[in-house]
Design a protein around this motif. Structure first.
Motif, PDB file in Angstrom:
ATOM      1  N   VAL A  98       0.910  -1.031  -0.010  1.00  0.00           N
ATOM      2  CA  VAL A  98       0.789  -0.154   0.159  1.00  0.00           C
ATOM      3  C   VAL A  98       0.749   1.654  -0.066  1.00  0.00           C
ATOM      4  CG1 VAL A  98      -1.813  -1.131   1.300  1.00  0.00           C
ATOM      5  CG2 VAL A  98       0.033  -0.157   2.578  1.00  0.00           C
ATOM      6  N   TRP A  99       2.001   1.074   0.052  1.00  0.00           N
ATOM      7  CA  TRP A  99       2.722   2.105   0.574  1.00  0.00           C
ATOM      8  C   TRP A  99       3.415   2.737  -0.395  1.00  0.00           C
ATOM      9  CZ3 TRP A  99       7.513   0.844  -0.991  1.00  0.00           C
ATOM     10  CH2 TRP A  99       8.109  -0.523  -0.959  1.00  0.00           C
ATOM     11  N   ALA A 100       4.083   2.088  -1.540  1.00  0.00           N
ATOM     12  CA  ALA A 100       4.289   2.156  -2.397  1.00  0.00           C
ATOM     13  C   ALA A 100       3.792   2.700  -4.043  1.00  0.00           C
ATOM     14  CB  ALA A 100       4.747   0.304  -3.653  1.00  0.00           C
ATOM     15  N   ALA A 101       4.784   2.852  -5.085  1.00  0.00           N
ATOM     16  CA  ALA A 101       3.978   3.655  -6.186  1.00  0.00           C
ATOM     17  C   ALA A 101       4.069   2.267  -7.451  1.00  0.00           C
ATOM     18  CB  ALA A 101       5.753   4.106  -6.701  1.00  0.00           C
ATOM     19  N   PRO A 102       2.707   3.247  -8.089  1.00  0.00           N
ATOM     20  CA  PRO A 102       2.792   2.155  -9.278  1.00  0.00           C
ATOM     21  C   PRO A 102       3.487   0.935  -9.536  1.00  0.00           C
ATOM     22  CG  PRO A 102       1.215   4.227  -9.471  1.00  0.00           C
ATOM     23  CD  PRO A 102       2.653   4.157  -8.823  1.00  0.00           C
ATOM     24  N   SER A 103       4.765   2.101  -9.323  1.00  0.00           N
ATOM     25  CA  SER A 103       5.638   0.374 -10.452  1.00  0.00           C
ATOM     26  C   SER A 103       6.055  -0.165 -10.184  1.00  0.00           C
ATOM     27  CB  SER A 103       6.565   2.201 -11.078  1.00  0.00           C
ATOM     28  OG  SER A 103       6.867   3.205  -9.741  1.00  0.00           O
ATOM     29  N   TYR A 104       5.706  -0.574  -8.890  1.00  0.00           N
ATOM     30  CA  TYR A 104       6.353  -1.412  -8.161  1.00  0.00           C
ATOM     31  C   TYR A 104       6.360  -2.977  -8.573  1.00  0.00           C
ATOM     32  CZ  TYR A 104       7.640  -4.256  -4.141  1.00  0.00           C
ATOM     33  OH  TYR A 104       8.100  -5.026  -2.893  1.00  0.00           O
ATOM     34  N   PHE A 105       7.042  -3.873  -8.887  1.00  0.00           N
ATOM     35  CA  PHE A 105       6.984  -5.111  -9.136  1.00  0.00           C
ATOM     36  C   PHE A 105       5.545  -5.957  -8.599  1.00  0.00           C
ATOM     37  CE2 PHE A 105       9.668  -4.849 -12.927  1.00  0.00           C
ATOM     38  CZ  PHE A 105      10.998  -4.297 -12.225  1.00  0.00           C
ATOM     39  N   GLU A 106       4.801  -6.509  -9.364  1.00  0.00           N
ATOM     40  CA  GLU A 106       4.060  -7.758  -8.402  1.00  0.00           C
ATOM     41  C   GLU A 106       4.595  -8.580  -8.549  1.00  0.00           C
ATOM     42  OE1 GLU A 106       2.522  -9.296 -13.084  1.00  0.00           O
ATOM     43  OE2 GLU A 106       1.181  -8.637 -11.793  1.00  0.00           O
ATOM     44  N   VAL A 107       4.080  -9.433  -7.701  1.00  0.00           N
ATOM     45  CA  VAL A 107       4.633 -10.528  -6.903  1.00  0.00           C
ATOM     46  C   VAL A 107       3.803 -11.131  -6.731  1.00  0.00           C
ATOM     47  CG1 VAL A 107       5.583 -11.626  -4.839  1.00  0.00           C
ATOM     48  CG2 VAL A 107       5.974  -8.936  -5.315  1.00  0.00           C
ATOM     49  N   TRP A 108       4.136 -12.644  -7.429  1.00  0.00           N
ATOM     50  CA  TRP A 108       2.973 -14.039  -7.270  1.00  0.00           C
ATOM     51  C   TRP A 108       3.896 -14.701  -6.681  1.00  0.00           C
ATOM     52  CZ3 TRP A 108      -0.729 -14.494 -11.349  1.00  0.00           C
ATOM     53  CH2 TRP A 108      -0.347 -13.403 -11.909  1.00  0.00           C
ATOM     54  N   GLY A 109       2.866 -16.346  -5.818  1.00  0.00           N
ATOM     55  CA  GLY A 109       3.308 -16.733  -4.956  1.00  0.00           C
ATOM     56  C   GLY A 109       3.527 -18.340  -6.103  1.00  0.00           C
ATOM     57  N   GLN A 110       4.328 -18.852  -4.813  1.00  0.00           N
ATOM     58  CA  GLN A 110       4.586 -20.158  -5.305  1.00  0.00           C
ATOM     59  C   GLN A 110       2.929 -21.593  -6.677  1.00  0.00           C
ATOM     60  OE1 GLN A 110       3.574 -20.653  -2.382  1.00  0.00           O
ATOM     61  NE2 GLN A 110       2.703 -22.248  -1.947  1.00  0.00           N
ATOM     62  N   GLY A 111       2.149 -20.893  -5.928  1.00  0.00           N
ATOM     63  CA  GLY A 111       0.831 -21.974  -6.500  1.00  0.00           C
ATOM     64  C   GLY A 111       1.167 -22.891  -6.369  1.00  0.00           C
ATOM     65  N   THR A 112      -0.018 -23.179  -6.103  1.00  0.00           N
ATOM     66  CA  THR A 112      -1.632 -24.490  -5.640  1.00  0.00           C
ATOM     67  C   THR A 112      -2.351 -24.825  -6.783  1.00  0.00           C
ATOM     68  OG1 THR A 112      -2.332 -25.114  -3.353  1.00  0.00           O
ATOM     69  CG2 THR A 112      -3.096 -23.398  -4.538  1.00  0.00           C
ATOM     70  N   LEU A 113      -1.789 -26.677  -6.676  1.00  0.00           N
ATOM     71  CA  LEU A 113      -2.691 -27.442  -7.719  1.00  0.00           C
ATOM     72  C   LEU A 113      -4.269 -27.513  -7.278  1.00  0.00           C
ATOM     73  CD1 LEU A 113      -2.836 -29.047 -10.224  1.00  0.00           C
ATOM     74  CD2 LEU A 113      -2.308 -31.034  -9.136  1.00  0.00           C
ATOM     75  N   VAL A 114      -4.594 -27.200  -7.670  1.00  0.00           N
ATOM     76  CA  VAL A 114      -6.421 -27.842  -7.818  1.00  0.00           C
ATOM     77  C   VAL A 114      -7.004 -28.546  -8.936  1.00  0.00           C
ATOM     78  CG1 VAL A 114      -9.020 -26.635  -7.925  1.00  0.00           C
ATOM     79  CG2 VAL A 114      -7.312 -25.610  -6.577  1.00  0.00           C
ATOM     80  N   THR A 115      -7.193 -29.483  -8.672  1.00  0.00           N
ATOM     81  CA  THR A 115      -7.961 -30.673  -9.060  1.00  0.00           C
ATOM     82  C   THR A 115      -9.242 -31.373  -8.920  1.00  0.00           C
ATOM     83  OG1 THR A 115      -5.206 -31.933  -9.706  1.00  0.00           O
ATOM     84  CG2 THR A 115      -7.388 -32.638 -10.377  1.00  0.00           C
ATOM     85  N   VAL A 116      -9.939 -31.683 -10.233  1.00  0.00           N
ATOM     86  CA  VAL A 116     -11.170 -31.259 -10.037  1.00  0.00           C
ATOM     87  C   VAL A 116     -12.114 -32.721 -11.576  1.00  0.00           C
ATOM     88  CG1 VAL A 116     -13.837 -30.357  -9.961  1.00  0.00           C
ATOM     89  CG2 VAL A 116     -12.017 -29.278  -9.873  1.00  0.00           C
ATOM     90  N   SER A 117     -11.761 -33.047 -10.550  1.00  0.00           N
ATOM     91  CA  SER A 117     -13.025 -34.917 -10.912  1.00  0.00           C
ATOM     92  C   SER A 117     -13.756 -34.991 -11.441  1.00  0.00           C
ATOM     93  CB  SER A 117     -12.295 -36.046 -10.572  1.00  0.00           C
ATOM     94  OG  SER A 117     -12.445 -36.250  -8.886  1.00  0.00           O
ATOM     95  N   SER A 118     -14.492 -35.350 -12.603  1.00  0.00           N
ATOM     96  CA  SER A 118     -15.988 -35.311 -13.222  1.00  0.00           C
ATOM     97  C   SER A 118     -16.589 -36.804 -12.669  1.00  0.00           C
ATOM     98  CB  SER A 118     -15.914 -35.468 -14.515  1.00  0.00           C
ATOM     99  OG  SER A 118     -14.887 -36.484 -15.135  1.00  0.00           O
TER     100      SER A 118
END
Length: 118
Positions: A98-118
């Motif tokens: 919230v304190w940073a300028a709009p030019s601050y680089f976005e950050v991504w998490g490591q990801g979590t797998l969601v699997t939906v079986s039919s």
């Protein structure tokens, strides 16, 4: 550097529910969830701002709910009525503190797998 910790993925059957959570190391302007399947572009699922403004992808409206606990710098994605086409790796995204300028680089998490079986 902002750090994101995700949890909550797993394997479920169609029609069931899952809840994902993402905790940031500090207060973020906008947190959100994106998802990606192999061979396709990463796509928006839902975002929420620190002020509570919410945005959903059309494909999840009415089934998914994003919420936040600002005191914990945490967001949640409640996913109901899951479909096989919701299967993907879900990534948490933080645009900037919230304190940073709009030019601050976005950050991504490591990801979590969601699997939906039919």
């Amino acid at each position: 550097q902002v750090r994101l910790v995700e949890s909550g993925g797993g394997l479920v059957q169609a029609g069931e529910s899952l809840r994902l959570s993402c905790t940031a190391s500090e207060r973020i302007n906008r947190l959100g969830w994106y998802r990606q399947v192999p061979g396709k572009q990463r796509e928006l699922v839902a975002t929420i701002t620190s002020g509570g403004r919410i945005n959903y992808a059309d494909s999840v409206k009415g089934r998914f709910t994003i919420s936040s606990d600002n005191a914990k710098n945490t967001i949640y994605l409640q996913m109901n009525s899951l479909k096989p086409e919701d299967t993907a790796v879900y990534y948490c995204n933080a645009d900037r503190p919230v304190w940073a300028a709009p030019s601050y680089f976005e950050v991504w998490g490591q990801g979590t797998l969601v699997t939906v079986s039919s």
